[in-house]
Scaffold this motif. Structure first.
Motif, mmCIF file in Angstrom:
data_model
loop_
_atom_site.group_PDB
_atom_site.id
_atom_site.type_symbol
_atom_site.label_atom_id
_atom_site.label_comp_id
_atom_site.label_asym_id
_atom_site.label_seq_id
_atom_site.Cartn_x
_atom_site.Cartn_y
_atom_site.Cartn_z
ATOM 1 N N ASP A 11 0.835 -1.208 0.000
ATOM 2 C CA ASP A 11 0.000 0.000 0.000
ATOM 3 C C ASP A 11 0.867 1.255 0.000
ATOM 4 N N LEU A 12 1.924 1.237 0.809
ATOM 5 C CA LEU A 12 2.812 2.396 0.867
ATOM 6 C C LEU A 12 3.443 2.656 -0.499
ATOM 7 N N ARG A 56 -1.780 9.008 7.919
ATOM 8 C CA ARG A 56 -3.112 9.169 8.506
ATOM 9 C C ARG A 56 -3.902 7.869 8.416
ATOM 10 N N LYS A 57 -3.724 7.154 7.299
ATOM 11 C CA LYS A 57 -4.470 5.918 7.103
ATOM 12 C C LYS A 57 -4.064 4.855 8.117
ATOM 13 N N VAL A 58 -2.758 4.747 8.419
ATOM 14 C CA VAL A 58 -2.270 3.695 9.317
ATOM 15 C C VAL A 58 -2.003 4.220 10.722
ATOM 16 N N ASN A 59 -2.391 5.488 10.972
ATOM 17 C CA ASN A 59 -2.252 6.085 12.302
ATOM 18 C C ASN A 59 -0.790 6.130 12.764
ATOM 19 N N ARG A 60 0.069 6.653 11.878
ATOM 20 C CA ARG A 60 1.476 6.817 12.208
ATOM 21 C C ARG A 60 1.880 8.276 12.001
ATOM 22 N N HIS A 61 2.835 8.731 12.813
ATOM 23 C CA HIS A 61 3.352 10.091 12.682
ATOM 24 C C HIS A 61 4.014 10.252 11.312
ATOM 25 N N PHE A 62 3.885 11.451 10.732
ATOM 26 C CA PHE A 62 4.459 11.698 9.404
ATOM 27 C C PHE A 62 5.935 11.323 9.345
#
Length: 265
Positions: free
Chosen positions: A55-56, A114-120
């Motif tokens: 996905d990434l 945002r999709k995987v709830n991780r910091h940028f």
């Protein structure tokens, strides 16, 4: 004096479909980046798992292609786009901007985070060591196409590019950039990121090293004909866009290690 081999830009044809070397080099960059990303995803400190790497990659590929093409139009060749709007879609003819692609990838990483709830910066630090693979592959594509040649030179490895408006030997600057932006940048970032680092440090190092390598390479690369030199007979658009990267990278590293020292104390 060497002479550019004048490769056929079409690698092979499947009926009416023509597969260009330029597209294949991008494909190689994405595939190798995906494979290396899965290796990094196995680390205990990785922000994503192996399954999420696919996905990434999709998000990054979208950012590279859209951002790179739009960046080239805006930064380097807006008049051509106005005269022929469909030229924007003919990516196989060349014309991609790293700095535009970087903006596209930054937006893609923010979206994915945002999709995987991780910091940028968790995502950015993870992705940064994978980017040089794509950069190096792209520079090989530039060399195959015989585009983005260097400035005239009298060095023994000077190369004549038949696509250039003269028959002067020139620096094969595409290969210089492959060595710096592809090989050296990959080695430095892969080594640096092989151990846990403060958040933002890997991203910062990427910005500093790429910016410095690009500024150096621009001294050997012929500036785009439609732009020429922007100031003093030597400043190019590539240098102008890369300098803020170096500054931003240094700021990120200072903040990263400053925050780490604050936690330790």
């Amino acid at each position: 004096m060497l002479r550019h081999p004048q490769f056929d830009p079409v690698a092979f044809s499947l009926g009416p479909l023509k597969v260009h070397w330029y597209g294949l080099t991008y494909l190689v960059g994405f595939v190798v980046g995906w494979w290396l990303g899965r290796i990094r995803a196995r680390k205990p400190w990785s922000p994503i798992n192996e399954e999420q790497m696919g996905d990434l990659l999709f998000y990054i590929a979208l950012g590279v292609v859209l951002g790179g093409r739009f960046g080239y139009v805006v930064f380097y060749n807006f008049e051509t786009f106005l005269a022929d709007p469909l030229w924007l879609l003919r990516v196989w003819e060349g014309g991609m901007s790293f700095h535009g692609g970087l903006i596209g990838v930054l937006l893609a990483m923010w979206w994915f985070g945002r999709k995987v709830n991780r910091h940028f910066f968790q995502i950015a630090d993870f992705v940064a060591p994978l980017v040089p693979v794509g950069l190096g592959a792209g520079r090989i594509g530039n060399f195959i196409n015989g585009e983005l040649w260097g400035r005239p030179t009298d060095v023994s490895w000077g190369m004549v590019f038949p696509q250039a408006p003269d028959l002067l030997p020139r620096h094969p600057s595409q290969l210089y950039q492959f060595a710096m932006e592809g090989v050296l940048l990959f080695i430095a970032l892969w080594w640096f990121s092989s151990k846990p680092r403060p958040r933002m440090a890997v991203s910062g190092l990427f910005l500093v090293l790429y910016g410095c390598f690009r500024i150096v390479a621009e001294f050997y690369r012929q500036p785009d004909a439609q732009l020429g030199y922007l100031a003093w007979g030597w400043v190019t658009m590539g240098q102008l866009l890369s300098l803020p990267m170096v500054v931003a990278g240094l700021i990120l590293m200072v903040f990263a290690y400053g925050a780490e020292r604050s936690k330790a104390s």
